[in-house]
Design an enzyme around this catalytic site. Structure first.
Site, PDB file in Angstrom:
ATOM      1  N   HIS A   1      -2.406  -2.545  -2.662  1.00  0.00           N
ATOM      2  CA  HIS A   1      -1.377  -2.972  -1.723  1.00  0.00           C
ATOM      3  C   HIS A   1      -2.023  -3.922  -0.722  1.00  0.00           C
ATOM      4  O   HIS A   1      -3.233  -4.131  -0.740  1.00  0.00           O
ATOM      5  CB  HIS A   1      -0.756  -1.771  -0.983  1.00  0.00           C
ATOM      6  CG  HIS A   1      -1.691  -1.094  -0.034  1.00  0.00           C
ATOM      7  ND1 HIS A   1      -2.667  -0.197  -0.452  1.00  0.00           N
ATOM      8  CD2 HIS A   1      -1.820  -1.177   1.328  1.00  0.00           C
ATOM      9  CE1 HIS A   1      -3.345   0.244   0.596  1.00  0.00           C
ATOM     10  NE2 HIS A   1      -2.863  -0.340   1.694  1.00  0.00           N
TER      11      HIS A   1
ATOM     12  N   ASP B   1       1.948  -1.830   5.641  1.00  0.00           N
ATOM     13  CA  ASP B   1       1.591  -2.024   4.240  1.00  0.00           C
ATOM     14  C   ASP B   1       2.707  -2.745   3.501  1.00  0.00           C
ATOM     15  O   ASP B   1       3.892  -2.414   3.671  1.00  0.00           O
ATOM     16  CB  ASP B   1       1.326  -0.682   3.554  1.00  0.00           C
ATOM     17  CG  ASP B   1       0.037  -0.037   4.047  1.00  0.00           C
ATOM     18  OD1 ASP B   1      -0.780  -0.744   4.672  1.00  0.00           O
ATOM     19  OD2 ASP B   1      -0.154   1.170   3.796  1.00  0.00           O
TER      20      ASP B   1
ATOM     21  N   HIS C   1      -1.227   4.626  11.945  1.00  0.00           N
ATOM     22  CA  HIS C   1      -1.385   3.475  11.061  1.00  0.00           C
ATOM     23  C   HIS C   1      -1.396   2.210  11.903  1.00  0.00           C
ATOM     24  O   HIS C   1      -0.423   1.918  12.602  1.00  0.00           O
ATOM     25  CB  HIS C   1      -0.234   3.441  10.045  1.00  0.00           C
ATOM     26  CG  HIS C   1      -0.460   2.509   8.898  1.00  0.00           C
ATOM     27  ND1 HIS C   1       0.571   1.833   8.287  1.00  0.00           N
ATOM     28  CD2 HIS C   1      -1.590   2.153   8.238  1.00  0.00           C
ATOM     29  CE1 HIS C   1       0.086   1.100   7.304  1.00  0.00           C
ATOM     30  NE2 HIS C   1      -1.226   1.286   7.255  1.00  0.00           N
TER      31      HIS C   1
END
Length: 323
Positions: free
Chosen positions: A295, A220, A216
């Site tokens: 998000h 987030d 990632h």
């Protein structure tokens, strides 16, 4: 002596006169009979005149006015579009929520997932109503009306509502506004979190096959669609548009040379080349691009392109932002 008929001799002139009289009487009798019969043989059709001439046929009433046609304006989705962006560009009354409700059958259950080629209805506008039919002419010209018709007591009622017309104004760049009514208080170093009251979701560096880099590349933040997003520091916008898998994205070059990237936005509120200040609203969160739900995907990079990411949470904390 027995009674016998005696012939009486009459002179020749007398006999001729009697014969003539008898013949004339015989001729006169059929003549009188014929005249009398003709006097009684008057045809019924000639004897009785028509009671009244048939009334003139009244003209047929004009056909009722056809119902006003309706015209509906639509919009075809192109790459980089969001419901918020379309609603703002087309001045849709009620914003993206009204646009979504009107097109729920096309968009589906998730208002953040729209695709190029979809046809969205923006609204309807009614065509002007046809003029009312003129009153029928009198039945006949020979007979004048006894009195003029009384004028209507009141004028015809106006339509309950004016025809709905969707006025499409030229698209304008949204004006950046503060995230809250009160000024944003930045850390002593001049930095803030990208969302108010930040709550972390998937952390930076988490490994997984769903990311092309194998991990990632950002952090987030939990944010429902339409949450205001803000510049973490002063800088200049270098990207503002569709970023493929990132959906609608904004990237800001900060004063220290780093780049702050915001992805999956439902609406973009800035343009390339625009200078922004710390805490200024730059767009709204959403679920555009490759996502499983709304998000904010936030990255900090050493360069403008993918693959130059660093830990965004560590960067913010190093600049005095409490997360």
């Amino acid at each position: 002596m027995p009674a016998q008929a005696r012939r009486i001799a009459l002179p020749r002139a007398a006999r001729i006169g009697i014969a003539t009289a008898v013949t004339g009487a015989a001729f006169a009798l059929p003549l009188v009979t014929t005249v009398t019969a003709q006097a009684h043989e008057v045809p019924a059709a000639k004897a009785a005149a028509p009671a009244a001439a048939p009334a003139a046929q009244a003209p047929q009433a004009a056909p009722a006015a056809a119902p006003a046609a309706s015209a509906e304006e639509s919009y075809k989705v192109v790459g980089g579009d969001t419901l918020s962006k379309i609603a703002a560009a087309k001045n849709v009354d009620g914003g993206w929520q009204a646009l979504y409700e009107h097109n729920r059958s096309v968009v589906g259950a998730n208002p953040n997932l729209i695709f190029p080629g979809q046809q969205l209805a923006l609204g309807t506008k009614a065509a002007p109503a046809a003029p009312a039919a003129k009153p029928a002419a009198p039945a006949t010209k020979s007979a004048a009306p006894a009195a003029k018709p009384a004028a209507p007591a009141t004028k015809p009622a106006a339509p309950a509502t004016q025809p709905a017309t969707l006025a499409v104004k030229p698209a304008v760049q949204p004006v950046a506004a503060p995230v809250t009514a009160t000024p944003v208080v930045a850390a002593t170093s001049g930095y803030v979190a990208p969302v108010a009251n930040p709550k972390l979701g998937t952390a930076y560096g988490v490994a997984g096959s769903m990311w092309s880099s194998g991990h990632h590349t950002g952090a987030d933040f939990v944010a429902s669609t339409g949450t205001p997003l803000r510049a973490i520091a002063n800088g200049t916008v270098v990207k503002a548009g569709n970023g493929g898998a990132y959906g609608n994205e904004v990237e800001i070059k900060l004063a220290d040379g780093k780049y702050a990237q915001y992805a999956h936005l439902s609406s973009i509120g800035v343009k390339i080349g625009q200078t922004v200040t710390v805490g200024q609203q730059i767009g709204l969160s959403g679920a555009t691009g490759n996502v499983t739900g709304p998000h904010l995907h936030f990255e900090v990079r050493t360069g403008s392109e993918y693959g130059s990411d660093i830990n965004p949470i560590a960067y913010l904390r190093a600049h005095g932002v409490a997360i």
